[in-house]
Design an enzyme around this catalytic site. Structure first.
Site, PDB file in Angstrom:
ATOM      1  N   ASP A 188       0.863  -1.176   0.000  1.00  0.00           N
ATOM      2  CA  ASP A 188       0.000   0.000   0.000  1.00  0.00           C
ATOM      3  C   ASP A 188       0.894   1.219   0.000  1.00  0.00           C
ATOM      4  O   ASP A 188       1.770   1.361   0.850  1.00  0.00           O
ATOM      5  CB  ASP A 188      -0.885   0.002   1.253  1.00  0.00           C
ATOM      6  CG  ASP A 188      -1.746   1.252   1.330  1.00  0.00           C
ATOM      7  OD1 ASP A 188      -2.574   1.445   0.426  1.00  0.00           O
ATOM      8  OD2 ASP A 188      -1.576   2.032   2.277  1.00  0.00           O
ATOM      9  N   GLU A 272      -1.576  -1.118  -5.857  1.00  0.00           N
ATOM     10  CA  GLU A 272      -2.650  -0.368  -6.485  1.00  0.00           C
ATOM     11  C   GLU A 272      -2.124   0.360  -7.709  1.00  0.00           C
ATOM     12  O   GLU A 272      -0.979   0.820  -7.713  1.00  0.00           O
ATOM     13  CB  GLU A 272      -3.197   0.677  -5.500  1.00  0.00           C
ATOM     14  CG  GLU A 272      -4.254   0.149  -4.579  1.00  0.00           C
ATOM     15  CD  GLU A 272      -4.803   1.241  -3.692  1.00  0.00           C
ATOM     16  OE1 GLU A 272      -6.007   1.467  -3.714  1.00  0.00           O
ATOM     17  OE2 GLU A 272      -4.010   1.871  -2.976  1.00  0.00           O
ATOM     18  N   CYS A 343     -12.716  -2.531  13.520  1.00  0.00           N
ATOM     19  CA  CYS A 343     -13.833  -2.970  12.682  1.00  0.00           C
ATOM     20  C   CYS A 343     -15.083  -3.135  13.535  1.00  0.00           C
ATOM     21  O   CYS A 343     -15.070  -3.831  14.559  1.00  0.00           O
ATOM     22  CB  CYS A 343     -13.487  -4.284  11.988  1.00  0.00           C
ATOM     23  SG  CYS A 343     -14.874  -4.990  11.086  1.00  0.00           S
ATOM     24  N   ASP A 353      -2.693   1.506   7.099  1.00  0.00           N
ATOM     25  CA  ASP A 353      -1.931   1.144   5.907  1.00  0.00           C
ATOM     26  C   ASP A 353      -1.696  -0.364   5.807  1.00  0.00           C
ATOM     27  O   ASP A 353      -1.751  -0.945   4.728  1.00  0.00           O
ATOM     28  CB  ASP A 353      -0.583   1.877   5.897  1.00  0.00           C
ATOM     29  CG  ASP A 353      -0.770   3.390   5.827  1.00  0.00           C
ATOM     30  OD1 ASP A 353      -1.847   3.823   5.368  1.00  0.00           O
ATOM     31  OD2 ASP A 353       0.144   4.125   6.240  1.00  0.00           O
TER      32      ASP A 353
HETATM   33 ZN   LIG Z   1     -13.909  -6.975  10.473  1.00  0.00          ZN
END
Ligand SMILES: [Zn+2]
Length: 395
Positions: A188, A272, A343, A353
């Site tokens: 990244d 990317e 999360c 990152d």
């Molecule tokens: Zn998750």
């Protein structure tokens, strides 16, 4: 595959004058080509490449104010026409969306005080023992910092803005595949560092770079205070060019080492595509980091081809920093200053990152499986452009 090898050269004073003439003519031809194409474009008429070349070179030599075009090797002038044609075409393809890569603007006119160059094909140069023969210039001393792997097909003779001369040869080089390995990696491209890998390794920017950038700003300020046309201004301009060179060399050296490390230890490297990445779209990122990223990715691609590894760019925009790499939940956009997040779906704590790099790895694997139905493509053969492989490269 074709690669570039760059060497420092030491033309004598007389040769420097001949080169200055050739640089000047190539610059005039290049700019004339752009003007003619611009005029045709504005008038809405189509103009063929041969017609542009005829008007600029053949008719140019007959005109009293362009007579001196006859004093330099015509191959250099023809190549300047082709450079202008390519620059124009890139711009056009970019406008029409035919070019998938980064948008390019209208080609810039070449200026006297910048880097100067001429490109020569086989009928404009030769190797005379240890010396480089350039048509209408003579035999130039070369510092052969490494061997040429094959007879070059073309050479670009360059005078950098700091006054140093280089010869950049295009040569054919055999691929030398490394033994296969199991590991794969995603990278990244970051703002705080150059990149972060899916293994959580942080690739920093080269040491001293910040200090040199501050020095560059200082010398640039000094230059802006000097009176135009003065000897002081010329000296200040050279100082700026020297700092530029040091920054360029520091960056390039670091990028070579990083790219080699990535390619040697991994069978596949995923990243990317800058042209589609969300980060590269912000004006800030573009100005500060673009050059370093582009260079790193180009070198990874080049070395992957050389060592029989795979380099794959993710083909479309994916919000890699918004998705949880553990459970796949999309957590929503995060401002750039958010370095860590948890999360909401599975409770995993992420470094921004590192998480993005893991997503790049997963996406890259999926894409490359789709592309070739199960296998991994071998490294793509490419024509290296730009500054690949200077004499200090770590290839
Ligand atoms: Zn998750």
């Amino acid at each position: 595959m074709q690669v570039r090898h760059r060497y420092r050269i030491y033309p004598t004073l007389g040769q420097q004058q001949s080169l200055a003439r050739a640089f000047g003519c190539a610059r005039v031809v290049y700019n004339d080509c752009l003007r003619i194409r611009d005029a045709a474009h504005t008038a809405g008429e189509k103009i063929s490449d041969t017609e542009v070349q005829r008007r600029v070179i053949t008719l140019g030599k007959q005109a009293p104010e362009r007579e001196w075009l006859g004093d330099v090797a015509s191959v250099a002038l023809v190549q300047a026409c082709q450079d202008a044609r390519r620059a124009y075409r890139n711009w056009f393809d970019s406008l029409s969306g035919k070019r998938r890569r980064r948008k390019v603007g209208h080609p810039r006119f070449r200026r006297r005080h910048q880097r100067q160059s001429i490109r020569l094909t086989r009928n404009g140069f030769a190797l005379h023992g240890q010396r480089l023969y350039v048509a209408k210039v003579g035999d130039i001393t070369v510092e052969w910092s490494r061997d040429l792997p094959s007879m070059p097909s073309s050479v670009t003779v360059i005078k950098e803005a700091d006054g140093r001369y280089y010869a950049s040869f295009v040569v054919e080089r055999e691929a030398s595949p490394l033994p296969a390995c199991e590991r794969e990696i995603g990278i990244d491209l970051g703002l705080a560092s150059l990149a972060v890998t899916s293994d959580g390794e942080v690739i920093g920017n080269p040491r001293f770079l910040r200090a040199r950038e501050r020095k560059l700003a200082r010398t640039q300020r000094a230059l802006s205070r000097k009176q135009s046309g003065s000897a002081n201004r010329a000296r200040a301009r050279r100082q700026v060019a020297v700092v530029h060179r040091k920054i360029r060399e520091t960056r390039l050296d670091h990028a070579h080492k990083t790219a080699l490390w990535l390619v040697r230890d991994n069978q596949a490297v995923y990243a990317e595509d800058l042209a589609v990445s969300g980060l590269a779209r912000t004006p800030l990122a573009k100005s500060v980091h673009d050059a370093g990223w582009t260079q790193l990715l180009r070198l990874v691609e080049e070395k992957a081809a050389r060592y029989g590894r795979t380099f794959h760019k993710i083909g479309r925009f994916e919000p890699t920093s918004q998705v949880c790499s553990a459970c796949g939940a999309k957590d929503g956009p995060k401002p750039l200053h958010v370095r860590e997040w948890t999360c909401a779906a599975c409770g995993t704590r992420h470094d921004r990152d590192h998480n993005a790099a893991k997503n790049v790895l997963a996406l890259g694997r999926r894409e490359s499986l789709n592309v070739c139905g199960g296998g991994v493509r071998p490294g793509r053969i490419l024509v290296a452009a730009g500054e690949a492989g200077t004499h200090r490269s770590a290839t």
